[in-house]
Design a protein around this motif. Structure first.
Motif, PDB file in Angstrom:
ATOM      1  N   ARG A 169      -8.577  -9.421   0.221  1.00 19.85           N
ATOM      2  CA  ARG A 169      -8.128  -8.118  -0.291  1.00 19.85           C
ATOM      3  C   ARG A 169      -7.237  -8.302  -1.523  1.00 19.85           C
ATOM      4  NH1 ARG A 169      -6.882  -5.389   5.686  1.00 19.85           N
ATOM      5  NH2 ARG A 169      -8.992  -5.784   6.501  1.00 19.85           N
TER       6      ARG A 169
ATOM      7  N   ARG B 103       0.806  -1.219   0.000  1.00 22.08           N
ATOM      8  CA  ARG B 103       0.000   0.000   0.000  1.00 22.08           C
ATOM      9  C   ARG B 103       0.840   1.270   0.000  1.00 22.08           C
ATOM     10  NH1 ARG B 103      -2.308   0.197   4.779  1.00 22.08           N
ATOM     11  NH2 ARG B 103      -3.635   1.938   4.152  1.00 22.08           N
ATOM     12  N   SER B 104       2.148   1.147  -0.117  1.00 19.70           N
ATOM     13  CA  SER B 104       3.012   2.320  -0.098  1.00 19.70           C
ATOM     14  C   SER B 104       3.003   3.030  -1.440  1.00 19.70           C
ATOM     15  CB  SER B 104       4.443   1.905   0.248  1.00 19.70           C
ATOM     16  OG  SER B 104       4.959   1.056  -0.766  1.00 19.70           O
TER      17      SER B 104
ATOM     18  N   GLY C 237      -4.860  -1.155  -7.381  1.00 21.39           N
ATOM     19  CA  GLY C 237      -4.413  -1.395  -6.008  1.00 21.39           C
ATOM     20  C   GLY C 237      -5.337  -0.697  -5.024  1.00 21.39           C
ATOM     21  N   TRP C 238      -5.124  -0.992  -3.747  1.00 18.96           N
ATOM     22  CA  TRP C 238      -5.920  -0.354  -2.704  1.00 18.96           C
ATOM     23  C   TRP C 238      -5.400   1.047  -2.436  1.00 18.96           C
ATOM     24  CZ3 TRP C 238     -10.404  -2.283  -1.380  1.00 18.96           C
ATOM     25  CH2 TRP C 238     -10.633  -3.648  -1.544  1.00 18.96           C
ATOM     26  N   LYS C 239      -6.285   1.903  -1.996  1.00 17.57           N
ATOM     27  CA  LYS C 239      -5.911   3.251  -1.600  1.00 17.57           C
ATOM     28  C   LYS C 239      -4.843   3.177  -0.512  1.00 17.57           C
ATOM     29  CE  LYS C 239      -7.885   7.467   0.435  1.00 17.57           C
ATOM     30  NZ  LYS C 239      -9.115   8.061   1.022  1.00 17.57           N
ATOM     31  N   GLY C 240      -3.777   3.977  -0.683  1.00 18.13           N
ATOM     32  CA  GLY C 240      -2.689   3.982   0.286  1.00 18.13           C
ATOM     33  C   GLY C 240      -2.062   5.353   0.344  1.00 18.13           C
ATOM     34  N   GLU C 241      -0.740   5.396   0.485  1.00 20.52           N
ATOM     35  CA  GLU C 241      -0.020   6.653   0.639  1.00 20.52           C
ATOM     36  C   GLU C 241       0.007   7.433  -0.690  1.00 20.52           C
ATOM     37  OE1 GLU C 241       3.424   4.832   3.643  1.00 20.52           O
ATOM     38  OE2 GLU C 241       3.860   5.252   1.546  1.00 20.52           O
TER      39      GLU C 241
ATOM     40  N   ARG D 156      -1.391   7.793  -3.658  1.00 25.00           N
ATOM     41  CA  ARG D 156      -1.188   7.001  -4.877  1.00 25.00           C
ATOM     42  C   ARG D 156      -2.084   7.443  -6.025  1.00 25.00           C
ATOM     43  NH1 ARG D 156       0.333   1.041  -3.212  1.00 25.00           N
ATOM     44  NH2 ARG D 156      -1.830   0.459  -3.516  1.00 25.00           N
TER      45      ARG D 156
ATOM     46  N   ARG E 176     -10.066  -1.085   1.863  1.00 28.19           N
ATOM     47  CA  ARG E 176      -9.741  -2.513   1.947  1.00 28.19           C
ATOM     48  C   ARG E 176     -10.472  -3.207   3.079  1.00 28.19           C
ATOM     49  NH1 ARG E 176      -6.079   0.030   5.023  1.00 28.19           N
ATOM     50  NH2 ARG E 176      -5.068  -1.096   6.744  1.00 28.19           N
TER      51      ARG E 176
END
Length: 346
Positions: A135, A91-92, A109-113, A115, A126
Motif C-alpha cells: 500500500r 489515512r486521517s 494518498g489513500w482514500k480516508g477521512e 480528504r 487500499r
C-alpha cells in the motif's frame, strides 16, 4: 524542474521502517529527486539511517492532535521549499492538511477521512493490496499502472545503515562480549494481545544461553518490567549472560545493537521491523495480528503462530479473555522455527 517530495510519515516505528520501501522506489523511478519526511521527533534517528531521505522534518503535533491553526502555520512555513509532490501515508484528514496548506501541487494518498480536495490523487481502495508495504509502494506509481507495477515479491526491502563505531561503543557500555548474540523483543506497544508470555521467552533465553549465546532484551521503558521478569526467572548461573536493555538505550542505539545479533526473537512490533532492516535473522511471533499483513521484510525469517479459529482478530486485548493464540504457541514450536532458519546452518 527538480522533483522535491514531501512525505507525511506514519507514527509507529514498524510502519516508518516499512515506509522506506516507498522511498527506495521513488528514488529508483527518479534518481535525482529529494525526499523529505515529516514525522514525529522520535523517528529522526530511524530516518537518518535511510540514505534515500534528504531531511527528517519534525511533526510538532501529538498523535491524534488536530490543531488546525498549527497545521496551517506549519504548511505555510513549508511553502518556500517548493515541493512538487506529497505522499500522505496516514489515512486521517488532519494528516492531509499540511501539504494542502503548503501548496504542494500533487498530493497523493489513500482514500480516508474526508480528504477530497485535500488530496488530488486519491487511491480509492487500499484493500486491493494485501500487505501494508504494498500500500505504501503502490503510491509511487500512477494509479492506472499501480496494480501492474506493485508486487510484494519484487518490492525492495528496508535497509537501515548501521553505525559500527556506535555499535562498538554500545557493546562496551553494557559489557557485552564478542561471543554470539541473540536478541529478544518481548514487548509490543500495540497491546497485550501481541505479547508472547514472558515465561515462554525465559525458556527460549535459557536454551540459547546454554548453547553459548548471550541474550539481549530490547524494548522501551514500558517493557523493562517484563524484561526483568524474563531475566529474573533464569537459573542464577545464566543471568550474567542475559542483558536487560529495555528502557536503557535510545532508539538509534537499539538499531545498532540489533544489528549485532545473529537472530532476533520478537513479537509483531516495531523492533521486529528494525531488526529485519539491519539484517538479523528473525523469528517473528504473531498473536492477534497476522504475517499476511505486516510480515518482517527479510529473506531470513521464520514466522510462527497458532491456528486457533479466533485469530487473527487484530485486537489490542483478547476479546475472549484467554489469549490462547499466544499461550498455546509452545516454546518447542518457536525453538524449532529458530533451528529451521537457513542462515544458521542447522
Amino acid at each position: 524542474m527538480k522533483t522535491k517530495i514531501l512525505i507525511i510519515g506514519p507514527s509507529w516505528v514498524g510502519d516508518m521502517v516499512m515506509s522506506q520501501s516507498l522511498y527506495i522506489t521513488l528514488r529508483e523511478l527518479n534518481p535525482n529527486c529529494l525526499i523529505d519526511v515529516l514525522a514525529p521527533a522520535w523517528c529522526r534517528p530511524v530516518l537518518e539511517r535511510m540514505p534515500e531521505v534528504n531531511e527528517a522534518l519534525e511533526m510538532p503535533f501529538g498523535h491524534g492532535e488536530f490543531n488546525l491553526s498549527g497545521r496551517w502555520k506549519l504548511g505555510k512555513s513549508l511553502k518556500s521549499n517548493d515541493y512538487t509532490h506529497a505522499f500522505v501515508l496516514p489515512r486521517s484528514a488532519k494528516s492531509a492538511f499540511i501539504p494542502f496548506f503548503a501548496g504542494v501541487p500533487n498530493r497523493t494518498g489513500w482514500k480516508g477521512e474526508m480528504r477530497y480536495g485535500l488530496l488530488n490523487d486519491i487511491r480509492a481502495d487500499r484493500t486491493v493490496f494485501q500487505y501494508m508495504v504494498e500500500r505504501y509502494v503502490g503510491l509511487a506509481y500512477p494509479k492506472e499502472v499501480m496494480m501492474d507495477k506493485t508486487e510484494f515479491r519484487t518490492i525492495k526491502h528496508p535497509s537501515l545503515r548501521v553505525d559500527e563505531d556506535n555499535q562498538t561503543d554500545c557493546l562496551k557500555r553494557f559489557n557485552i562480549s564478542d561471543t554470539p548474540i541473540v536478541g529478544i523483543c518481548p514487548g509490543a506497544e500495540f497491546g497485550p494481545a501481541k505479547r508472547w508470555p514472558e515465561a515462554h521467552y525465559t525458556k527460549v533465553a535459557e536454551t540459547l544461553i546454554r548453547e553459548g549465546n548471550q541474550v539481549l532484551l530490547f524494548g522501551g521503558p514500558k517493557d523493562n518490567d517484563v524484561a526483568q521478569l524474563i531475566k529474573g526467572a533464569l537459573p542464577e548461573e545464566l543471568k550474567e549472560r542475559c542483558f536487560n536493555l529495555a528502557g536503557e538505550t535510545s532508539l538509534v542505539d537499539a538499531v545498532d545493537l540489533l544489528a549485532a545479533c545473529h537472530t532476533v526473537f520478537s513479537n509483531d512490533s516495531g523492533l521486529m521491523h528494525v531488526a529485519a532492516a539491519v539484517g538479523a535473522n528473525i523469528v517473528a511471533i504473531y498473536g492477534s495480528s497476522s504475517p499476511k499483513y505486516t510480515p518482517p521484510l527479510s529473506e531470513n525469517v521464520q514466522m510462527v503462530n497458532t491456528d486457533i479459529a479466533c485469530r487473527p482478530c487484530f485486537k489490542r486485548e483478547c476479546p475472549l479473555n484467554h489469549l490462547k493464540c499466544l499461550t498455546e504457541l509452545s516454546v518447542e514450536h518457536v525453538i524449532k522455527a529458530y533451528r529451521d532458519l537457513p542462515q544458521l546452518g542447522h
